[in-house]
Design a protein around this motif. Structure first.
Motif, PDB file in Angstrom:
ATOM      1  N   GLU A  14       0.795  -1.227   0.000  1.00 29.38           N
ATOM      2  CA  GLU A  14       0.000   0.000   0.000  1.00 29.38           C
ATOM      3  C   GLU A  14       0.828   1.278   0.000  1.00 29.38           C
ATOM      4  O   GLU A  14       0.334   2.336  -0.397  1.00 29.38           O
ATOM      5  N   ALA A  15       2.086   1.219   0.393  1.00 30.88           N
ATOM      6  CA  ALA A  15       2.954   2.403   0.351  1.00 30.88           C
ATOM      7  C   ALA A  15       4.122   2.175  -0.608  1.00 30.88           C
ATOM      8  O   ALA A  15       5.248   2.604  -0.364  1.00 30.88           O
ATOM      9  N   GLU A  16       3.839   1.500  -1.725  1.00 35.40           N
ATOM     10  CA  GLU A  16       4.915   1.129  -2.656  1.00 35.40           C
ATOM     11  C   GLU A  16       5.433   2.290  -3.489  1.00 35.40           C
ATOM     12  O   GLU A  16       6.554   2.238  -4.006  1.00 35.40           O
ATOM     13  N   ALA A  17       4.639   3.337  -3.660  1.00 36.07           N
ATOM     14  CA  ALA A  17       5.078   4.482  -4.470  1.00 36.07           C
ATOM     15  C   ALA A  17       6.359   5.068  -3.888  1.00 36.07           C
ATOM     16  O   ALA A  17       6.468   5.305  -2.679  1.00 36.07           O
ATOM     17  N   GLY A  18       7.338   5.280  -4.737  1.00 38.31           N
ATOM     18  CA  GLY A  18       8.629   5.783  -4.292  1.00 38.31           C
ATOM     19  C   GLY A  18       9.594   4.689  -3.884  1.00 38.31           C
ATOM     20  O   GLY A  18      10.751   4.970  -3.562  1.00 38.31           O
ATOM     21  N   LEU A  19       9.123   3.443  -3.913  1.00 34.78           N
ATOM     22  CA  LEU A  19       9.971   2.296  -3.576  1.00 34.78           C
ATOM     23  C   LEU A  19      10.016   1.292  -4.722  1.00 34.78           C
ATOM     24  O   LEU A  19      11.079   1.006  -5.264  1.00 34.78           O
ATOM     25  N   PHE A  20       8.845   0.768  -5.089  1.00 30.51           N
ATOM     26  CA  PHE A  20       8.798  -0.255  -6.124  1.00 30.51           C
ATOM     27  C   PHE A  20       9.218   0.323  -7.471  1.00 30.51           C
ATOM     28  O   PHE A  20       8.969   1.479  -7.772  1.00 30.51           O
ATOM     29  N   PHE A  21       9.872  -0.500  -8.249  1.00 29.85           N
ATOM     30  CA  PHE A  21      10.450  -0.177  -9.562  1.00 29.85           C
ATOM     31  C   PHE A  21      11.773   0.581  -9.440  1.00 29.85           C
ATOM     32  O   PHE A  21      12.343   0.963 -10.458  1.00 29.85           O
ATOM     33  N   LEU A  22      12.252   0.812  -8.217  1.00 32.90           N
ATOM     34  CA  LEU A  22      13.482   1.575  -8.017  1.00 32.90           C
ATOM     35  C   LEU A  22      14.514   0.730  -7.282  1.00 32.90           C
ATOM     36  O   LEU A  22      14.174  -0.205  -6.551  1.00 32.90           O
ATOM     37  N   ASP A  23      15.784   1.066  -7.446  1.00 33.45           N
ATOM     38  CA  ASP A  23      16.867   0.394  -6.729  1.00 33.45           C
ATOM     39  C   ASP A  23      17.134   1.146  -5.427  1.00 33.45           C
ATOM     40  O   ASP A  23      17.682   2.249  -5.433  1.00 33.45           O
ATOM     41  N   SER A  74      18.710  -0.493  -2.848  1.00 37.88           N
ATOM     42  CA  SER A  74      19.571  -1.431  -2.137  1.00 37.88           C
ATOM     43  C   SER A  74      20.681  -0.750  -1.342  1.00 37.88           C
ATOM     44  O   SER A  74      21.211  -1.344  -0.398  1.00 37.88           O
ATOM     45  N   LEU A  75      21.050   0.456  -1.706  1.00 33.76           N
ATOM     46  CA  LEU A  75      22.124   1.155  -1.000  1.00 33.76           C
ATOM     47  C   LEU A  75      21.588   2.212  -0.055  1.00 33.76           C
ATOM     48  O   LEU A  75      22.360   3.021   0.483  1.00 33.76           O
ATOM     49  N   GLU A  76      20.284   2.214   0.178  1.00 31.02           N
ATOM     50  CA  GLU A  76      19.671   3.213   1.039  1.00 31.02           C
ATOM     51  C   GLU A  76      19.034   2.552   2.256  1.00 31.02           C
ATOM     52  O   GLU A  76      18.682   1.373   2.231  1.00 31.02           O
ATOM     53  N   ALA A  77      18.894   3.336   3.309  1.00 29.25           N
ATOM     54  CA  ALA A  77      18.166   2.868   4.483  1.00 29.25           C
ATOM     55  C   ALA A  77      16.675   3.001   4.199  1.00 29.25           C
ATOM     56  O   ALA A  77      16.210   4.066   3.776  1.00 29.25           O
ATOM     57  N   ILE A  78      15.920   1.929   4.390  1.00 30.12           N
ATOM     58  CA  ILE A  78      14.482   1.958   4.160  1.00 30.12           C
ATOM     59  C   ILE A  78      13.795   2.557   5.383  1.00 30.12           C
ATOM     60  O   ILE A  78      13.886   2.027   6.489  1.00 30.12           O
ATOM     61  N   GLU A  79      13.116   3.668   5.172  1.00 30.35           N
ATOM     62  CA  GLU A  79      12.465   4.369   6.277  1.00 30.35           C
ATOM     63  C   GLU A  79      11.103   3.786   6.618  1.00 30.35           C
ATOM     64  O   GLU A  79      10.533   4.101   7.661  1.00 30.35           O
ATOM     65  N   ASP A  80      10.573   2.960   5.723  1.00 34.30           N
ATOM     66  CA  ASP A  80       9.265   2.354   5.951  1.00 34.30           C
ATOM     67  C   ASP A  80       9.425   1.159   6.890  1.00 34.30           C
ATOM     68  O   ASP A  80       9.795   0.056   6.474  1.00 34.30           O
ATOM     69  N   ASP A  81       9.141   1.372   8.165  1.00 31.27           N
ATOM     70  CA  ASP A  81       9.331   0.317   9.166  1.00 31.27           C
ATOM     71  C   ASP A  81       8.404  -0.876   8.932  1.00 31.27           C
ATOM     72  O   ASP A  81       8.776  -2.017   9.224  1.00 31.27           O
ATOM     73  N   THR A  82       7.208  -0.615   8.416  1.00 31.34           N
ATOM     74  CA  THR A  82       6.255  -1.710   8.184  1.00 31.34           C
ATOM     75  C   THR A  82       6.765  -2.651   7.106  1.00 31.34           C
ATOM     76  O   THR A  82       6.749  -3.875   7.268  1.00 31.34           O
ATOM     77  N   LEU A  83       7.230  -2.094   6.001  1.00 36.29           N
ATOM     78  CA  LEU A  83       7.770  -2.928   4.930  1.00 36.29           C
ATOM     79  C   LEU A  83       9.040  -3.636   5.385  1.00 36.29           C
ATOM     80  O   LEU A  83       9.239  -4.822   5.086  1.00 36.29           O
ATOM     81  N   ALA A  84       9.901  -2.912   6.106  1.00 32.89           N
ATOM     82  CA  ALA A  84      11.142  -3.512   6.588  1.00 32.89           C
ATOM     83  C   ALA A  84      10.853  -4.715   7.488  1.00 32.89           C
ATOM     84  O   ALA A  84      11.552  -5.731   7.420  1.00 32.89           O
ATOM     85  N   ARG A  85       9.831  -4.616   8.306  1.00 29.04           N
ATOM     86  CA  ARG A  85       9.464  -5.731   9.177  1.00 29.04           C
ATOM     87  C   ARG A  85       8.813  -6.852   8.377  1.00 29.04           C
ATOM     88  O   ARG A  85       9.084  -8.029   8.610  1.00 29.04           O
TER      89      ARG A  85
END
Length: 331
Positions: A260-269, A271-282
């Motif tokens: 549901e919060a994929e915009a700004g994440l999906f289709f992009l690389d 891998s070298l960034e810290a993911i701020e979305d705690d829900t997705l990270a979990r």
């Protein structure tokens, strides 16, 4: 006329360029349309967008101020576009009303089978030459029950595959699909479908009525060992509620091609960034969860149909025709 296409994947670019050849010029960008990139469209009468472009009122106002009059969305979904603002600005918005339902249905099954048979875990182990079977036991699909929420073209294609496996079929929709009924599908209330299904798959559009269709109550109503698959739209599932259930050790597997919060994440690389979305990270840490990057539609067949329909939408606009793909009327 030259069309500016946003959010174009490298595999898509040659298909788009070939399809527009002989009709209109097209410029393909890998960046997505948002408030930061909207000024790039100045001077382009037509822009083409993907589902992860954000077309809120500010973006639409920037496009209109720059002379853009047509938005040709390269997807069936259009919840990322503020249609009321677009209409007020006198813009035409068209989408792709349909494409190969088999692309999404087959991928939904790939997710369901992968989490059931622990394919990702098994492949990771064998790459390390660990050939144990501990923790890899799955279940036969034959004889079990598949619950299909949304029995349109994609839901029907999914159901045909389930029927081939020898599964019992439960369906839920605003109207029954006769083709699914012929397969033996029984239409039942959503609560019963969730309670009795061994595998639940979502194939409904995202709209206010279906936002968080699978919420905390719905998740609690499912079997503890059920499989949940979503290859439709991320907003259909309350992800935080899903994480809470997963933390309790529930569900055999969850396969998600959308978030549901994929915009700004999906289709992009990222891998070298810290993911701020705690829900997705979990979410991605659970061993029984498989997340993919909105790729269910991504076959040569489906993308080819999407591109062809987009070209037709542009030609309809330039030649003053109207089709079922138009969301905002021609002005």
């Amino acid at each position: 006329m030259e069309v500016l296409a946003f959010g174009v994947q490298s595999d898509e670019k040659p298909l788009i360029e070939k399809a527009f050849e002989g009709h209109h010029e097209v410029r393909c960008l890998d960046v997505f349309l948002n408030e930061d990139t909207a000024p790039i469209a100045a001077g382009y009468e037509a822009v083409s967008t993907s589902v992860n472009c954000a077309l809120g009122h500010r973006v639409l106002q920037t496009l209109a101020a720059g002379g853009s009059q047509l938005i040709a969305q390269r997807s069936t979904g259009f919840n990322n576009i503020d249609l009321k603002v677009a209409e007020r600005l006198g813009m035409t918005v068209a989408r792709v009303s349909s494409y190969s339902p088999h692309s999404v249905a087959e991928f939904a099954w790939a997710l369901g089978l992968a989490v059931n048979r622990r394919i990702v875990r098994a492949a990771t182990r064998t790459r390390d030459f660990d050939f144990r079977l501990d923790g890899l036991m799955g279940r036969d699909m034959h004889g079990r029950t598949a619950g299909v929420l949304g029995t349109g073209k994609i839901g029907e294609a999914f159901s045909r595959i389930a029927h081939g496996f020898g599964m019992n079929l439960l369906g839920w929709d605003i109207a029954q699909n006769p083709a699914c009924v012929e397969l033996g599908m029984k239409y039942v209330p959503k609560e019963r479908l969730l309670a009795e299904s061994d595998l639940v798959t979502l194939h409904v559009p995202l709209m206010p009525q279906t936002q968080h269709l699978i919420d905390a109550d719905a998740l609690r109503g499912m079997k503890d060992d059920a499989i949940l698959v979503n290859s439709s739209r991320g907003g259909l599932i309350d992800t935080q509620a899903l994480v809470a259930e997963l933390r309790e050790g529930r569900f055999t597997g969850v396969g998600l091609d959308v978030y549901e919060a994929e915009a700004g994440l999906f289709f992009l690389d990222k891998s070298l960034e810290a993911i701020e979305d705690d829900t997705l990270a979990r979410l991605v840490t659970f061993p029984n969860v498989l997340v993919t990057s909105h790729q269910a539609y991504y076959t040569e067949d489906a993308v080819g149909q999407i591109v062809d329909a987009t070209v037709t939408n542009v030609l309809d606009y330039t030649e003053g025709r109207r089709s079922e793909n138009v969301l905002v009327p021609l002005i």
